[in-house]
Scaffold this active site. Structure first.
Site, short mmCIF file in Angstrom:
data_model
loop_
_atom_site.label_atom_id
_atom_site.label_comp_id
_atom_site.label_asym_id
_atom_site.label_seq_id
_atom_site.Cartn_x
_atom_site.Cartn_y
_atom_site.Cartn_z
CD GLU A 222 44.94 58.13 -56.08
OE1 GLU A 222 44.87 59.36 -56.10
OE2 GLU A 222 45.17 57.49 -55.03
N GLY B 118 44.16 68.20 -55.60
CA GLY B 118 43.45 69.44 -55.88
C GLY B 118 44.47 70.56 -56.12
CG MET C 36 43.04 64.05 -48.63
SD MET C 36 41.34 63.47 -48.65
CE MET C 36 41.03 63.14 -46.94
CD GLU C 37 45.89 59.97 -49.72
OE1 GLU C 37 46.26 60.69 -50.68
OE2 GLU C 37 44.70 59.80 -49.41
CG ASP D 3 39.79 68.48 -56.91
OD1 ASP D 3 40.14 67.30 -56.81
OD2 ASP D 3 40.08 69.36 -56.06
N1 ADE Z 1 42.76 64.94 -53.77
C1 ADE Z 1 42.28 65.38 -54.93
N2 ADE Z 1 41.55 66.49 -54.76
C2 ADE Z 1 41.56 66.77 -53.45
C3 ADE Z 1 40.98 67.78 -52.65
N3 ADE Z 1 40.23 68.74 -53.20
N4 ADE Z 1 41.20 67.74 -51.32
C4 ADE Z 1 41.96 66.78 -50.77
N5 ADE Z 1 42.53 65.79 -51.48
C5 ADE Z 1 42.34 65.78 -52.81
#
Ligand code: ADE
Length: 229
Positions: free
Chosen positions: A12, A78, A172-173, A196
């Site tokens: 990133e 995501g 996640m951050e 995703d």
């Molecule tokens: N970052 C990118 N895709 C993610 C996902 N599916 N879950 C958690 N963090 C992500």
């Protein structure tokens, strides 16, 4: 002014490091920090490693040790909202911690006493991002981002996060970085490009699209840096 630019993973921040100048590397608390300049502006770039704990540590160090007074986060997420496709950019107007749960005491999910359920991004940076998107003719989504210490690859979990927080994307951050910046009074901005759709093919999609989506996010962030006054 000194602008922190943070990611969670090396992938990133690599597109950022490739475009900035006068890089000086410092190792601190088991992590690398890159002081640099971009278009005459002082910046410090770092990736935290994945998850809320490492992200909180890195955000704190960027502010307290490197004296950054703005923080921009660049990375991937995501998608929850069906309007978001892989490669699309979303900026958070607010963020929550989907895995913070003291509902046993009657509190809503994500809420912590003396904190809140959501943390709010800086209005001025949000406005600036809209101007930059317009100038670049890029569609920039604005919405709610949910953060947790889980890679979500499951439709039921995704639906629960959507229903509980009205979230548009998850990662996640971001929320932990927001909490740190809020506490230390530093305006922050969380940008993510979709890698995703957090479903049962999320792991495969993530591996396939991480690099490209990270680049899309990094390029937008550098365009913002140009415009920050
Ligand atoms: N970052 C990118 N895709 C993610 C996902 N599916 N879950 C958690 N963090 C992500």
């Amino acid at each position: 002014m000194k602008i922190a630019i943070m990611g969670a993973m090396a992938e990133e921040i690599e597109p950022l490091l490739a475009q900035v100048e006068n890089i000086k590397e410092t190792t601190y608390a088991n992590n690398k920090y890159y002081e640099a300049t971009y278009q005459g502006k002082d910046i410090v770039i770092a990736y935290s490693k994945i998850g809320k704990v490492f992200a909180s540590l890195t955000a704190t160090i960027l502010i307290e040790k490197f004296a950054c007074d703005r923080l921009l986060f660049s990375g991937v997420a995501g998608a929850i909202n069906k309007d978001l496709s892989i490669g699309d950019l979303i900026v958070a107007n607010k963020l929550c911690q989907h895995d913070l749960d003291i509902t046993a005491f009657g509190h809503p999910h994500g809420f912590v006493p003396e904190g809140g359920q959501f943390v709010y991004c800086d209005e001025k940076l949000l406005e600036l991002s809209k101007k930059v998107a317009k100038n670049l003719d890029i569609h920039l989504y604005e919405g709610i981002i949910a953060t947790g210490d889980q890679f979500v690859a499951d439709n039921d979990k995704k639906a629960w996060i959507s229903d509980t927080f009205c979230a548009d994307a998850l990662e996640m951050e971001g929320s932990s970085v927001g909490v740190i910046c809020d506490a230390l009074d530093v305006p922050f901005f969380i940008l993510r490009a979709i890698s995703d759709t957090a479903d049962d093919s999320a792991d495969v999609d993530f591996d396939e699209f991480l690099h490209n989506s990270a680049k899309i996010s990094a390029n937008f962030i550098l365009n913002m840096v140009k415009e920050i006054e």
